[in-house]
Design an enzyme around this catalytic site. Structure first.
Site, short mmCIF file in Angstrom:
data_model
loop_
_atom_site.label_atom_id
_atom_site.label_comp_id
_atom_site.label_asym_id
_atom_site.label_seq_id
_atom_site.Cartn_x
_atom_site.Cartn_y
_atom_site.Cartn_z
N GLU A 165 -1.16 -9.20 3.92
CA GLU A 165 -1.08 -9.62 5.32
C GLU A 165 -2.45 -9.84 5.94
OE1 GLU A 165 -0.64 -6.68 4.07
OE2 GLU A 165 -0.79 -5.02 5.49
N HIS A 173 -3.25 -5.61 0.40
CA HIS A 173 -2.67 -6.02 1.68
C HIS A 173 -2.61 -7.54 1.74
CE1 HIS A 173 -2.58 -2.10 3.74
NE2 HIS A 173 -3.60 -1.82 2.96
N CYS A 177 0.84 -1.19 0.00
CA CYS A 177 0.00 0.00 0.00
C CYS A 177 0.89 1.26 0.00
CB CYS A 177 -0.98 -0.06 1.17
SG CYS A 177 -2.40 1.01 0.95
#
Ligand code: XMP
Length: 599
Positions: free
Chosen positions: A168, A166, A75
């Site tokens: 994660e 993202h 990001c």
């Protein structure tokens, strides 16, 4: 691995995901000297509430780019890498929630993955061009079929990469694999961390911090405080552990009695204390409307009650124990740069002062709920106690919206824009005259919900929501009308925290919980807040109930859940029969841009 924390909501999650793969990962600050990065095999740059397009937060240690280790950015980190190597970033092309990533086949970062991957977005800025040594290795397509270039970029010669999405968060379906590909294939790391090792380390840490003192733990009965209690009991012995369960008047139906029984069954009743402090909490909330003020007052009242009880029991010199987990800290803006999304009850200023003075023991601050459950399992806690849905510390207090009765209208253009999009999907829409808390691109968004009515397929509805929330500024949430007609107008009612309203909400919540068990959906759903909103959608007197079933793994992101029609029918009949309720809606927003709770 080093993870540079630029204050994104998920920075710590990156480190967690790497550790879960058995690789040591540490958080570093953007202004750490370049020597602090010595010895790492790779660096990941997190997201941030700052805007790369405006040069915000651009004064970090740029010398990391001269290091001879691979670097991957997510990001904001992705945009910074693009800019550093000659690309351009602009303030446009925002996306929230689900997107399809079309990947460049054969790239090592996507080894073992499909050609189209489901990924999770939350951004205002976008990379619009890359420097000479870089190439696009993936582009994305969001809800409304818009294509976004440069969703993944890379330079195999420089070993610099960036993902706009993202990986994660759990909603990026194979994000773990993408991170693992970077860590193992590109950085060449090897595995060695485990939960058993974490448990041993925490027990030692607690013993060292507590010494020969005792601990007084606020035990709500939720998963976190229960696991914290058992861990503390293991570390210092049950004699030196006092548990206090406070009925704050904001608990679910019959919750306190059930919690006390559970602690007895866990053998933690040696110093188990109970106080009914509902009067104090209701008095503190009297006439209060704004979410942050409600949260702060609830948090402060907890501390007052705790101190009063500690004095009464003669154990005021004990350390304060809390089952704080990582999201409580990050959402409170508890890392250097993170924006305050909502102040969690265990992170109000008085507690922060006690933490600074070394008076608080919190063994779970590094973990997310899934890890807490895993740790609880290692500690021998029953699966039924561990599988309980998360329930926020401020309880029903943050699920009972309040208003002084003055409508908080959105703008006309907002309503028109939302209507244009909704009608394209066969839906009617109204911007509701109040606000709820959400999170957009790592920033708190206190914005309007939109009410949608119409009999459309679930996928269509979700597309409509994604398009409305990404294209109409000022909208962070959509609810689907489960009533029969779209209201001509939604009026806001004057309403505060009162025993009567709590009683209505508690009954509605009990109906929802029971129905989820009966339909065998309880374990399939992460959490299902029931929210009472002071809005009248029909001619009948009464407020509106919002159902908020979500799937999630760590509560940092979430997706709304489609409920079976038979269940909706049961809920509609039983909830609309409650005195004080005349409207029923289903929250159909992902997080981001909504949050799980409304306040
Ligand atoms: P949001 O609403 O921010 O919630 O998406 C994320 C998770 O945190 C829970 N929550 C809290 N838990 N104290 C807590 O212990 C709080 O003040 C608090 N606020 C939200 C929420 O229920 C969800 O699981």
């Amino acid at each position: 691995m080093a993870v540079i924390d630029f204050g994104g909501q998920y920075a710590h999650l990156i480190a967690t995901k790497i550790r879960r793969r058995g690789v040591r990962a540490e958080i570093r600050q953007p202004e750490d000297p370049v020597e602090a990065f010595d010895g790492y095999r790779g660096i990941i740059i997190s997201g941030s509430p700052s805007l790369a397009s405006r040069g915000e937060d651009s004064e970090y240690t740029k010398a990391i780019y001269d290091l001879d280790v691979p670097i991957l950015g997510f990001c904001f980190g992705h945009q910074e890498i693009a800019q550093h190597y000659g690309g351009q970033v602009e303030h446009r092309g925002r996306e929230w929630g689900k997107a399809d990533l079309h990947v460049a086949q054969g790239h090592p970062l996507f080894r073992g993955l499909e050609s189209v991957e489901h990924v999770w977005m939350s951004h205002h800025d976008s990379v619009i061009s890359v420097g000479p040594e870089f190439e696009e290795i993936g582009h994305s397509v969001t809800g409304d079929t818009t294509e976004h270039r440069y969703a993944a970029i890379g330079s195999d010669s420089l070993l610099r990469y960036g993902f706009q999405f993202h990986p994660e968060v759990d909603d990026t379906e194979h994000g773990d694999e993408m991170i693992a590909n970077f860590v193992f294939e590109i950085c060449g790391c090897e595995a060695s961390w485990s939960m058993d090792r974490f448990l041993d380390e925490q027990v030692e840490r607690v013993r060292a911090q507590v010494g020969d003192r005792s601990v007084f733990l606020l035990a709500s009965g939720g998963v976190d405080s229960t696991v914290a209690a058992v861990l503390l009991g293991k570390a210092i012995g049950p004699e030196r552990l006092h548990l206090l369960h406070v009925d704050n008047g904001l608990m679910r139906l019959d919750e306190s009695a059930a919690v006390l029984t559970m602690f007895r069954e866990l053998g933690l009743d040696r110093n188990l204390h109970f106080v009914d402090a509902s009067e104090a909490f209701l008095a503190a909330l009297d006439g209060i409307v704004t979410p942050e003020e409600k949260r702060e007052r609830i948090g402060n009242t907890f501390v007052e009650v705790f101190q009063e009880e500690a004095n009464r029991l003669g154990i005021a010199h004990h350390l304060l124990g809390q089952g704080t987990i990582y999201p409580d800290t990050i959402e409170t803006g508890g890392t250097k740069r993170a924006d305050t999304i909502k102040t969690h009850h265990n992170r109000v200023p008085i507690i922060e002062q006690m933490i600074a003075a070394g008076q608080v023991v919190e063994p779970l601050t590094d973990l997310y709920k899934v890890e807490v459950r895993e740790l609880g399992d290692r500690l021998g806690i029953e699966p039924t106690a561990l599988s309980r849905h998360p329930f926020p510390g401020p309880g029903l207090g943050v699920r009972l919206l309040c208003s002084d009765g003055v409508p908080d209208e959105g703008t006309e253009s907002m309503a028109r824009h939302a209507e244009e999009i909704a009608s394209g999907y066969g839906l009617q829409s109204s911007v509701l005259p109040l606000r709820s808390v959400g999170v957009k691109a790592d920033l708190r968004a206190y914005e309007h919900p939109v009410l949608l009515s119409g009999d459309v397929a679930w996928e269509t509805l979700i597309h409509a929501v994604s398009t409305i929330t990404s294209q109409v500024p000022g909208i962070n949430r959509c609810v689907w009308n489960l009533g029969t007609v779209h209201p001509e107008r939604a009026s806001v009612l004057e309403a505060y925290v009162t025993r009567e309203r709590l009683h209505v909400l508690r009954r509605a919540d009990a109906i929802v919980m029971q129905a989820l068990h009966e339909f065998d959906l309880y374990d399939d759903i992460w959490q299902c807040p029931t929210v009472l909103v002071p809005l009248s959608l029909t001619e009948e007197p009464g407020e509106t109930v919002v159902l908020r079933p979500v799937r999630s793994q760590r509560a940092m992101t979430a997706t709304p859940v489609e409920l079976p029609l038979r269940l909706v029918t049961v809920l509609r009949t039983e909830i609309l029969e409650l005195d004080g309720v005349s409207g029923l809606t289903l929250d159909v927003t992902s997080k981001p841009p909504g949050t799980i709770e409304w306040e």
